[in-house]
Motif scaffolding. Structure first.
Motif, PDB file in Angstrom:
ATOM      1  N   GLY A 320       2.388  10.925  -2.394  1.00 28.42           N
ATOM      2  CA  GLY A 320       2.283   9.486  -2.675  1.00 28.42           C
ATOM      3  C   GLY A 320       0.841   9.001  -2.595  1.00 28.42           C
ATOM      4  O   GLY A 320       0.197   9.117  -1.547  1.00 28.42           O
ATOM      5  N   LEU A 321       0.347   8.440  -3.690  1.00 26.54           N
ATOM      6  CA  LEU A 321      -1.059   8.018  -3.706  1.00 26.54           C
ATOM      7  C   LEU A 321      -1.340   6.853  -2.772  1.00 26.54           C
ATOM      8  O   LEU A 321      -2.447   6.717  -2.253  1.00 26.54           O
ATOM      9  N   GLU A 322      -0.339   6.026  -2.533  1.00 23.78           N
ATOM     10  CA  GLU A 322      -0.557   4.923  -1.567  1.00 23.78           C
ATOM     11  C   GLU A 322      -0.772   5.491  -0.177  1.00 23.78           C
ATOM     12  O   GLU A 322      -1.637   5.037   0.571  1.00 23.78           O
ATOM     13  N   ASN A 323       0.043   6.504   0.165  1.00 17.20           N
ATOM     14  CA  ASN A 323      -0.117   7.163   1.468  1.00 17.20           C
ATOM     15  C   ASN A 323      -1.483   7.830   1.560  1.00 17.20           C
ATOM     16  O   ASN A 323      -2.165   7.752   2.582  1.00 17.20           O
ATOM     17  N   ILE A 324      -1.852   8.505   0.473  1.00 17.09           N
ATOM     18  CA  ILE A 324      -3.132   9.210   0.447  1.00 17.09           C
ATOM     19  C   ILE A 324      -4.266   8.211   0.650  1.00 17.09           C
ATOM     20  O   ILE A 324      -5.162   8.417   1.476  1.00 17.09           O
ATOM     21  N   PHE A 325      -4.208   7.101  -0.065  1.00 13.13           N
ATOM     22  CA  PHE A 325      -5.284   6.109   0.028  1.00 13.13           C
ATOM     23  C   PHE A 325      -5.382   5.548   1.444  1.00 13.13           C
ATOM     24  O   PHE A 325      -6.472   5.452   2.027  1.00 13.13           O
ATOM     25  N   THR A 326      -4.236   5.187   2.013  1.00 10.37           N
ATOM     26  CA  THR A 326      -4.233   4.598   3.356  1.00 10.37           C
ATOM     27  C   THR A 326      -4.808   5.577   4.378  1.00 10.37           C
ATOM     28  O   THR A 326      -5.664   5.226   5.195  1.00 10.37           O
ATOM     29  N   TYR A 327      -4.353   6.825   4.307  1.00  6.19           N
ATOM     30  CA  TYR A 327      -4.802   7.836   5.261  1.00  6.19           C
ATOM     31  C   TYR A 327      -6.299   8.116   5.095  1.00  6.19           C
ATOM     32  O   TYR A 327      -7.052   8.185   6.074  1.00  6.19           O
TER      33      TYR A 327
END
Ligand code: 7TS
Length: 429
Positions: A320-327
């Motif tokens: 998930g790119l949202e997860n990737i971005f947040t992390y």
């Protein structure tokens, strides 16, 4: 150049920042197990790989996809009636569909497989540029472009007599937007911009810039090489006319990349290369060309590469790119704070909107020496100009050291980097 301690980043907000908790599918321990290269040891120490802007590691699913193709399904595409060729063609075209979904292109035919970002940009400069641009036309790029998004346009300018306009950058490494607005005029015929800078980490406000160019009906190419692996790129939402990216920076194989183009432009553009697959019919009197996307895919493509890229996209979508971005934003904030504590260390690139790239210099150690010393501790960073010589000139430095992070990196690895830098400082003290 402003001395910057990176404090801006502590309050940095980005369009992508989300308050949503990370989904349970983002389990860093589990994720790291998917990347066999992360268990490599270097000089007897666990490898800390912080050179992800150069290329990323590949998850098992990508490696296994390549192995399966070469072991069991090796065959050419689009030209056989036999079982294996049909299978390879099906997998190849399924990957095109995955790319379309990944960037939300309107049509599958708008996805052209290329060798990579460089090849994609050259295709547009040569095919679109040579056909539609003429002497006196202006092409806008920025001061933070990778050489891949400078040289093809310079070559075109030399050939056709077009004029290159370069958007300047401020001391934080942000584009100076009023200058861009000033450049836009009836002579502007093309804009080519990097989404995320590989040497500064800056995330550019490309959506706004595309809208501004479109007010003058000027097409915009986005260099997405460092973007597609860090944040969700939606070509319809951005409304970009072209997007270029590479498979190998997206956890996929080398030798494969993508050019997305709006069908109205791609249909009007002549093919760049002639050969197999790109033709409808050939006679010595007249050759006619194939329809999109094949018109731009002459010769046998990187079949395993394309299918492997499809597997990489499946992997990234699952995380998930949202997860990737947040992390990654957490890692960036942590790294910025930690490196800022090292005396004399100067971050190069402290934009408010930044991806997880930390470039820096130390006054008494040449970046190449620093790179060699941290390598002894098992830490892989890149040093040099990062194929952005004009950025080095802008900041008046010969080179920088650059740690570029991916979602499989950890805060502990950043600690190892910081300790390695301190040790290198001791050597030079
Ligand atoms: N554009 C950007 C923004 C890049 O970062 C790169 C590669 C390219 C284009 C070219 O991509 P290629 O796959 O066609 O070579 N950047 C880097 C880097 O930062 N370190 O090594 C390669």
């Amino acid at each position: 150049m402003a001395r910057n301690d990176g404090k801006e980043n502590k309050t940095a907000k980005t369009e992508q920042k989300t308050s949503k908790p990370m989904s349970t599918s983002f389990n860093i321990k589990k994720i790291r197990k998917d990347f066999p290269n992360l268990t490599t040891t270097v000089r007897g120490r666990p490898l800390v790989y912080l050179d992800n802007a150069a290329t990323t590691f590949k998850p098992n699913s990508v490696i296994e996809t390549l192995e399966t193709y070469y072991k069991n399904e090796c065959s050419n595409v689009h030209r056989g009636v036999h079982f294996l060729s049909e299978q390879a063609t099906k997998d190849f075209e399924a990957a095109r569909q995955k790319v379309r979904d990944f960037i939300n292109a309107k049509k599958t035919e708008e996805i052209i497989f290329t060798k990579g970002t460089t090849n994609s940009i050259n295709l547009v400069a040569q095919s679109y540029g040579r056909t539609f641009l003429k002497a006196g036309d202006e092409i806008i790029i920025s001061h933070m472009e990778h050489h891949s998004n400078i040289v093809p346009w310079q070559m075109l300018c030399e050939e056709k007599g077009c004029v290159l306009k370069v958007i300047p950058i401020n001391d934080q490494g942000e584009l100076m937007m009023p200058e861009f607005e000033k450049f836009l005029n009836p002579k502007t015929k093309f804009v080519a911009l990097v989404y995320i800078s590989n040497s500064l980490g800056t995330i550019n406000p490309v959506k706004k810039m595309i809208a501004a160019a479109h007010r003058l009906k000027v097409p915009v190419l986005i260099d997405g090489a460092q973007a597609v692996n860090h944040l969700k790129v939606d070509v319809q939402e951005l409304d970009c006319d072209f997007l270029a990216f590479s498979g190998h920076k997206l956890f996929g194989p080398t030798g494969v990349g993508v050019l997305y183009g709006k069908a109205k432009y791609l249909n009007a553009m002549p093919p760049m290369e002639g050969g197999g697959d790109m033709i409808a019919s050939v006679t010595f009197e007249k050759t006619t060309y194939n329809i999109l996307p094949y018109k731009f895919e002459a010769g046998t493509p990187s079949i395993a590469g394309v299918i492997g890229l499809g597997a990489a996209i499946d992997y990234v979508q699952a995380v998930g790119l949202e997860n990737i971005f947040t992390y990654e934003q957490e890692l960036l904030a942590y790294g910025t704070k930690l490196l800022s504590k090292i005396s004399d260390l100067q971050l190069i690139g402290t934009a408010r909107e930044k991806a997880a790239i930390l470039a820096f210099i130390l006054p008494d150690i040449h970046p190449h020496d620093l790179g060699t010393l941290v390598d002894r501790e098992g830490v892989a960073i890149r040093t040099g100009h990062h194929c952005t010589m004009p950025v080095m000139q802008r900041f008046n430095v010969p080179a920088t050291a650059r740690a570029s992070l991916a979602f499989y990196n950890t805060k502990e690895e950043i600690d190892v980097l910081a300790a390695a830098i301190l040790k290198a400082k001791d050597v030079f003290a």
